[in-house]
Structure formats: structure tokens, C-alpha cells
Write an enzyme that holds these catalytic residues in place. Structure first.
Site, mmCIF file in Angstrom:
data_model
loop_
_atom_site.group_PDB
_atom_site.id
_atom_site.type_symbol
_atom_site.label_atom_id
_atom_site.label_comp_id
_atom_site.label_asym_id
_atom_site.label_seq_id
_atom_site.Cartn_x
_atom_site.Cartn_y
_atom_site.Cartn_z
ATOM 1 N N HIS A 1 3.697 2.730 12.622
ATOM 2 C CA HIS A 1 2.806 3.893 12.794
ATOM 3 C C HIS A 1 3.381 4.975 13.714
ATOM 4 O O HIS A 1 2.637 5.763 14.289
ATOM 5 C CB HIS A 1 1.428 3.470 13.346
ATOM 6 C CG HIS A 1 0.691 2.527 12.462
ATOM 7 N ND1 HIS A 1 -0.538 1.997 12.793
ATOM 8 C CD2 HIS A 1 1.002 2.020 11.235
ATOM 9 C CE1 HIS A 1 -0.949 1.187 11.816
ATOM 10 N NE2 HIS A 1 -0.035 1.189 10.866
ATOM 11 N N GLU B 1 -4.856 1.974 2.570
ATOM 12 C CA GLU B 1 -4.999 0.793 3.430
ATOM 13 C C GLU B 1 -5.192 1.207 4.877
ATOM 14 O O GLU B 1 -5.979 0.629 5.604
ATOM 15 C CB GLU B 1 -3.761 -0.109 3.302
ATOM 16 C CG GLU B 1 -3.895 -1.452 4.013
ATOM 17 C CD GLU B 1 -3.477 -1.440 5.479
ATOM 18 O OE1 GLU B 1 -3.840 -2.371 6.209
ATOM 19 O OE2 GLU B 1 -2.802 -0.492 5.916
ATOM 20 N N GLU B 2 -4.445 2.233 5.297
ATOM 21 C CA GLU B 2 -4.371 2.533 6.727
ATOM 22 C C GLU B 2 -5.695 2.994 7.334
ATOM 23 O O GLU B 2 -6.042 2.593 8.435
ATOM 24 C CB GLU B 2 -3.296 3.599 6.998
ATOM 25 C CG GLU B 2 -1.874 3.153 6.692
ATOM 26 C CD GLU B 2 -1.373 2.059 7.614
ATOM 27 O OE1 GLU B 2 -2.128 1.581 8.475
ATOM 28 O OE2 GLU B 2 -0.198 1.666 7.456
ATOM 29 N N ASP C 1 3.272 -6.429 3.304
ATOM 30 C CA ASP C 1 2.854 -5.351 4.203
ATOM 31 C C ASP C 1 3.161 -5.724 5.648
ATOM 32 O O ASP C 1 2.323 -5.616 6.528
ATOM 33 C CB ASP C 1 1.352 -5.054 4.026
ATOM 34 C CG ASP C 1 0.893 -3.882 4.893
ATOM 35 O OD1 ASP C 1 1.758 -3.093 5.347
ATOM 36 O OD2 ASP C 1 -0.325 -3.764 5.132
ATOM 37 N N HIS D 1 0.814 -1.219 0.000
ATOM 38 C CA HIS D 1 0.000 0.000 0.000
ATOM 39 C C HIS D 1 0.844 1.264 0.000
ATOM 40 O O HIS D 1 1.814 1.393 0.741
ATOM 41 C CB HIS D 1 -1.049 0.002 1.111
ATOM 42 C CG HIS D 1 -0.527 -0.007 2.517
ATOM 43 N ND1 HIS D 1 -0.211 1.142 3.187
ATOM 44 C CD2 HIS D 1 -0.296 -1.020 3.378
ATOM 45 C CE1 HIS D 1 0.191 0.836 4.416
ATOM 46 N NE2 HIS D 1 0.155 -0.469 4.561
ATOM 47 N N ASP E 1 6.207 0.616 6.733
ATOM 48 C CA ASP E 1 4.763 0.433 6.537
ATOM 49 C C ASP E 1 4.211 1.534 5.650
ATOM 50 O O ASP E 1 3.828 2.587 6.166
ATOM 51 C CB ASP E 1 4.057 0.418 7.887
ATOM 52 C CG ASP E 1 2.587 0.050 7.760
ATOM 53 O OD1 ASP E 1 2.172 -0.414 6.687
ATOM 54 O OD2 ASP E 1 1.857 0.234 8.753
#
Ligand SMILES: [Zn+2]
Length: 466
Positions: free
Chosen positions: A425, A327-328, A355, A281, A293
Site C-alpha cells: 500500500h 478488494e482494497e 493476494d 484482485h 498487491d
């Protein structure tokens, strides 16, 4: 004489020894190319250091679309295009601020960040007493009388004994995702969630959250707190349950905006209607630059289309790289890709997602039929020279999951996960934490599996075959 014997021995051991199979040669060529002529690391450098965090709907997300499209255009694919998709646009606003107040005027600042999708606090911030819980399950027993007007502090840590750190994450992430929705039902004023991080440090980790069906005016603000600060808050509460917590955030949900999945393909030479997808992503959270990520998954997937043609191999099936948007905080890109594929009646036979970070690859998890899994296990030996040993059944990837049907074999790259949640994140998900060789090995491992699936095909269920 002795020397001649030695030569003879060496010559015999080469000739009489194990002759390399076609597949062994092809995998070797793929790994060699990835490690000597890979593009993944340079692409990641640009995505991370020239563009940065790529939250859906941001300028950076659009720059990432433009950049990856340009790069795919430059590597000689048969077709590259953008697939429009509407995405949510949430903005963090000015950096959040928080402190623990032990007595009026005696405060200790602590690192927090708003959870993605959260509402803001009131303009002047929110200050209230705190009630610590070990999870959503504890709310009912405490009831409204103990919760109303307070900040609920979710402090269940990730399980350190779990070797699969993703399992440890799954065991905790309900606090982040649904914590505000649930605490709101008991009249909580706000929610603070211990960061999804196995390490004790000072980084708050954001991530998506949802209010479910909660009406807009009843939504309460939610933030993540660093693990060190979670420990401090917990200890302080034990000493004095009457302390107060203050936080201020001014994040906002704006109307949806148009964005894109970026897609490139090599048309199959024998079975062009059988489509294989490899992807990651393109969006990321905004605190770091999203290198692990999922910048890593994006650039590895892009490079698969270069690596598979090492040694002049030409895919029999159509091979697509799909860089999914959003995606997130929405999965709109993954859903859109599947929706369009179905509307066009396309046949997808294989999809592979990366991912789970750019760390040393260990293997794959497969979501497929028994027949396909048996075939894959037969290839396991080919991967042993590259220290790829993990062939398990399990989930694949969030973006490719909407494609799922009984004809499709899904797979996810499984890198080593021990350090992943140190960065996930958070502000420290940055380029310098991705190792070039580890990233390249992941791309080669993916390309090798794609090559084998392409060469031998997947096994379709009986009724489809007939
Ligand atoms: Zn991700």
C-alpha cells in the site's frame, strides 16, 4: 571397459531408479512452461508500467479491466466476460502535506498520506497538540479530558519477532481501520497512524479505514505517517509534549460508479458443473502501481489457465479465473461474484487466491474439511522438488471468502512474506520489486494445485454425497 561400465551404471540407475509418475511429469511440465514460456511477467509489466495504480472507480481501474479482458480473449479460453459491480470511488486529491512544529515557526516536514476513505482536513489544514497512544485500548483510560481537540497518534509498531508478517500486520491494523472512529468518540480532532511497515523508512502506507456508524459531520481526518517520521514524532513528544502537528489533505468520497469483475473460463470436459476458481484482485491502492498487491496475483491467476494445459491436459472440471474488483476499499467484487454464483445455483468446489505478493512461493494455507486437508497432504511430496513445503490450515483470500460453504475447499497461495510489508500500500509497491522467476514459480505452484484438485476432485461432506 571402464567407460562401458559407467554407461551401464547410468543406464541402470535411470531405468531401475524412480520412474516418474504421471503427476510428477505434469507438475514438471507446468513449472517448465511457467519458467520458459510464462506470460505473467509481461502482463504485470503492462498493468504496472502502462496503467499504474488501479484504485476502484479510477480511469486506471477501467483500463485494467479492458486490458485483462483483451488478454484473456487472446489465450483461447471457452468464454470471457465482464461481471458488472457498483464500487465506491474515493479520490486522494492533491498530495498531502504535514509537519511537526516544535516552536512557533520551527517546523519539520514529514511524509504522510490520507487513509483510504478518510475525510479531508479543513481547507487550511488542521493544527493541534498530539497525544500518543499504543493502541485503541488506551483511549478509554485517557478519557475525553486528555483527548478532545487533539490529534491522536497511534504508534504501536508491528511485532518484529513474528515470522508471519501477516500476523504482525493483523496485530496492528485495528489502529488504521478503526482508529479514527474510536478517537472521534473522545472528541479527537484527527488521527495519525504509524504505517503498517516492519522497516524504518520514509514511505507512508495507506489502506482502508472505516468510520463505522459515525455521522458524516462528526468524522475526523485520518492519515498514515512513515515509520521514520513516527519515530521522530514520538521522540519529539517525549522531549516536549506541547509540540503541535499540522496536516492537510483534500481527499473525497464520490458517489459509487459501475465497474467489473473480469472472468474467463475453460469448460470442464467431464464435470462442467463443478467450478474451480483461481483469482486475485484487479484494483490496487493509488500510491504505487500495485505490482505486489495484487498485480502479481492477477497475472499469476491468468497464467494458471495457460499452464494447466501444458502437456495437453484438459481440465475435467470448469476452471475459472476471476479478477475481482474493489478488494482494497469495499470487497464489492468478491461479494458480487458470490452473490451471482448463489443466484445461479452454481456449484463451486475449489477456490484459490493469490493476494500475498509476488515473492517466492512457500506453499498454501487451506480452509477446508479434515478429509480434503488429508488428501492435500498426500500431494505434498510432489511439490518438494520446487521447494514448496508449507501446507497449513488457515485463511484463504478476502475475495474468495464470500463463496465459503461446506462443499467448498478454499486455499491461499503463501509466498515468502518477509519483504511484503516494505511495499504494501505504499509508493514503492512497483514493478521493479517483483522478481520474474519468483512470480512465475508462484503461477506454476498455483497451476499444480489446480491440476491435482481437478484430477482427483474434492471430497464432499457425507450428507451431500448421499
Ligand atoms: Zn491485496
Amino acid at each position: 571397459m571402464k567407460l562401458r561400465l559407467l554407461f551401464l551404471f547410468l543406464a541402470l540407475s535411470v531405468l531401475g531408479g524412480h520412474a516418474q509418475s504421471e503427476d510428477e511429469k505434469q507438475l514438471k511440465a507446468i513449472y517448465d512452461k511457467a519458467l520458459t514460456d510464462g506470460k505473467a511477467y509481461d502482463w504485470l509489466n503492462h498493468l504496472s508500467n502502462q496503467i499504474g495504480g488501479r484504485l476502484s472507480g479510477s480511469v486506471q481501474a477501467q483500463q485494467a479491466v479492458d486490458y485483462t479482458k483483451r488478454q484473456l480473449d487472446s489465450i483461447g479460453l471457452d468464454r470471457v466476460w465482464l461481471q458488472p459491480v457498483m464500487v465506491p470511488k474515493w479520490v486522494r486529491g492533491t498530495p498531502e502535506f504535514a509537519y511537526i512544529e516544535t516552536k512557533p515557526g520551527i517546523t519539520t516536514n514529514v511524509p504522510i498520506c490520507a487513509l483510504g476513505g478518510s475525510v479531508a482536513t479543513p481547507d487550511g489544514g488542521l493544527k493541534a497538540n498530539v497525544i500518543e497512544v499504543n493502541g485503541i485500548e488506551e483511549l478509554a483510560a485517557l478519557g475525553k479530558e486528555n483527548i478532545a481537540g487533539k490529534i491522536v497518534f497511534y504508534n504501536r509498531p508491528m511485532d518484529r519477532t513474528s515470522i508471519s508478517t501477516f500476523r504482525a500486520y493483523s496485530g496492528c491494523v485495528d489502529q488504521r481501520y478503526s482508529g479514527a472512529e474510536e478517537a472521534g468518540k473522545y472528541g479527537a480532532a484527527g488521527v495519525i497512524v504509524r504505517s503498517m511497515n516492519l522497516r524504518l523508512d520514509d514511505y507512508p502506507h495507506t489502506g482502508s479505514m472505516s468510520y463505522g456508524e459515525t455521522p458524516v459531520e462528526q468524522r475526523i481526518p485520518a492519515a498514515a505517517i512513515s515509520t521514520n517520521a513516527a519515530e521522530l514524532l514520538s521522540t519529539t513528544l517525549k522531549l516536549n509534549p506541547e509540540i503541535k502537528f499540522y496536516f492537510k489533505q483534500n481527499c473525497k468520497q464520490l458517489p459509487d460508479v459501475e465497474s467489473y469483475n473480469v472472468i474467463g473460463e475453460i469448460r470442464g470436459s467431464e464435470f462442467p458443473n463443478e467450478i474451480m476458481v483461481v483469482g486475485g484482485h484487479l484494483d490496487s491502492w493509488d500510491l504505487g502501481d500495485g505490482s505486489h498487491d495484487d498485480g502479481a496475483g492477477v497475472v499469476q491467476s491468468m497464467d494458471v489457465l495457460r499452464l494447466i494445459t501444458a502437456n495437453g491436459y484438459r481440465p475435467k472440471r470448469t476452471l475459472r479465473v476471476v479478477l475481482f474488483m474493489n478488494e482494497e476499499n469495499g470487497l464489492r467484487g468478491g461479494n458480487k461474484y458470490a452473490e451471482v454464483a448463489r443466484a445461479k445455483g452454481e456449484t463451486h468446489v475449489f477456490a484459490l487466491e493469490s493476494d500475498a505478493g509476488g515473492f517466492t512461493p512457500r506453499g498454501f494455507s487451506f480452509d477446508c474439511s479434515d478429509d480434503n486437508y488429508a488428501q492435500v497432504l498426500g500431494w505434498k511430496k510432489l511439490f518438494e522438488p520446487y521447494l514448496i513445503h508449507l501446507f497449513i490450515r488457515g485463511g484463504s483470500g478476502a475475495d474468495i471468502n464470500p463463496l465459503k460453504d461446506e462443499n467448498l475447499m478454499l486455499a491461499g497461495l503463501r509466498p515468502d512474506s518477509q519483504r511484503y510489508f516494505d511495499h504494501h500500500h505504499a509508493e514503492n509497491d512497483t514493478f521493479e520489486h517483483v522478481n520474474k522467476r519468483e512470480l512465475e514459480l508462484g503461477a506454476a505452484t498455483m497451476a499444480s494445485l489446480v491440476y491435482l484438485v481437478d484430477k482427483y476432485g474434492t471430497i464432499l461432506p457425507e450428507k451431500v454425497k448421499g
